[in-house]
Enzyme design. Structure first.
Site, PDB file in Angstrom:
ATOM      1  CB  THR A 140       4.650   3.266   3.588  1.00 56.35           C
ATOM      2  OG1 THR A 140       4.343   2.168   3.534  1.00 56.35           O
ATOM      3  CG2 THR A 140       5.646   4.748   2.547  1.00 56.35           C
ATOM      4  CE1 TYR A 183       1.893   5.675  -0.658  1.00 53.09           C
ATOM      5  CE2 TYR A 183       3.579   4.055  -0.314  1.00 53.09           C
ATOM      6  CZ  TYR A 183       2.485   4.699   0.183  1.00 53.09           C
ATOM      7  OH  TYR A 183       2.145   4.514   1.608  1.00 53.09           O
TER       8      TYR A 183
END
Length: 371
Positions: A140, A183
């Site tokens: 990501t 995250y």
């Protein structure tokens, strides 16, 4: 759950050295499975089916490719189960993950277990095989942190970098890593494990640091998959909550282009191994939330109600991928224009939900899709 706990089809597929897609019932995973099965490959899906709606993707894949697709319902945190499904794979696409920043803030330990321990289970199962089996990992843009040092200005409902080099090219792979939120930490740690297993153990791995991917089979929610989420809410005549001022910018990429990039990384693994690539729509597909909302209103033919709320933790005001490395090394083509892609997704969502939204105009949808 292990392979022996599933239907008889799974062992048969395993014997044919399938492509393994963890999280294969999810948005990107299901599109990867469909592409590979359509090309004639045997594909094994490994998925916990934890995300709402992904069971429909699995059913669709099995009906579409009954002789090519099989599934094991299992969790990447289950080391024994992961070892079973990795044992005969010819390549692994590791898409299974906890995908929401908000969820990681509520339960950081579970976020770690899925994203870090789960990834390590897959990597170590490959290491123990002692073969050069490629692994392509879905990472990501959050590994680059909040990018607070990038000086921005507001123009036309969108943030833009003051530095013309960043404005014209985007954020490159040379950007220092800076993990924010649980995250960001868990995906960033997994990202680095994947790269290190190429260095330390010679496993041909590759990392794709994704920006915002959108398209068919996306079950968008407020926490993840914002393009589809905005469309779903708009088509249902429901308000959309904007966190921040709506001027934050992302580069969006149609799922067909993302799948092509993943497939190319596998086929060019000799050149791609041990490397990370930024994957997104690039500067030509960089849009703000407000700009997307304006286009959605054009697509559905009526205004969309919006509600504004506070910024969320770790949200980047600007992130656009510098895709030059991926384009060059993976041989990527020009991506689908976002105006056309978003309109096509709106049409698919209408068909998927089996109804025409109140106030929408099919002819308007068709006209927008031709852009």
């Amino acid at each position: 759950m292990t392979a022996s706990d599933t239907s008889a089809a799974a062992p048969a597929v395993l014997r044919r050295r399938p492509i393994l897609v963890t999280g294969g019932a999810g948005f990107i995973g299901s599109n990867l499975v469909d592409r590979f099965a359509s090309e004639g490959h045997d594909v094994l899906i490994y998925d916990a089916l934890a995300r709402s709606g992904v069971d429909r993707n699995l059913e669709w894949l099995k009906k579409r490719h009954p002789d090519k697709v099989s599934a094991v319902i299992g969790d990447v945190r289950d080391e024994a189960s992961v070892t079973d499904v990795v044992r005969d794979a010819q390549a692994v696409f590791h898409m299974a993950a906890q995908v929401a920043v908000t969820t990681s803030l509520v339960n950081p330990r579970e976020d770690f277990e899925i994203n870090v321990r789960g990834t390590l289970n897959v990597l170590d199962a490959l290491r123990q095989r002692g073969e050069r089996v490629p692994l392509i990992f879905a990472s990501t843009n959050k590994v680059y942190g909040d990018l607070a040092d990038v000086e921005l200005e507001k123009t036309n409902d969108a943030y833009k970098p003051r530095d013309p080099r960043v404005r014209n090219s985007g954020i490159g792979e040379g950007r220092p890593l800076d993990f924010h939120t649980p995250y960001g930490c868990s995906k960033g740690a997994a990202d680095q494990y994947v790269l290190d297993y190429a260095r330390s153990f010679g496993i041909p791995t590759c990392v794709m640091r994704m920006s915002c991917i959108y398209g068919q089979r996306q079950m968008g929610t407020e926490d993840q998959g914002w393009v589809a989420h905005f469309l779903i809410r708009a088509l249902q005549g429901e308000p959309i909550t904007i966190y921040g001022d709506g001027c934050q910018v992302r580069d969006v990429l149609d799922i067909s282009d993302a799948v092509s990039a993943y497939a190319s990384a596998w086929r060019r693994i000799d050149a791609a191994q041990g490397r990370a690539f930024n994957l997104g729509g690039g500067p030509s597909n960089a849009i703000s939330l407000r700009q997307l909302l304006t286009h959605i209103e054009e697509v559905i033919g009526r205004p969309v109600e919006t509600i504004y709320d506070d910024w969320r933790a770790g949200d980047q005001r600007y992130y656009v991928s510098d895709t030059s490395l991926a384009t060059r090394e993976l041989g990527l083509k020009q991506p689908v224009n976002w105006l056309k892609g978003v309109a096509a997704l709106a049409r698919w969502l209408q068909e998927e939900h089996g109804r025409s939204p109140s106030g929408s105009s099919p002819s308007r949808l068709h006209k927008a899709e031709a852009l």
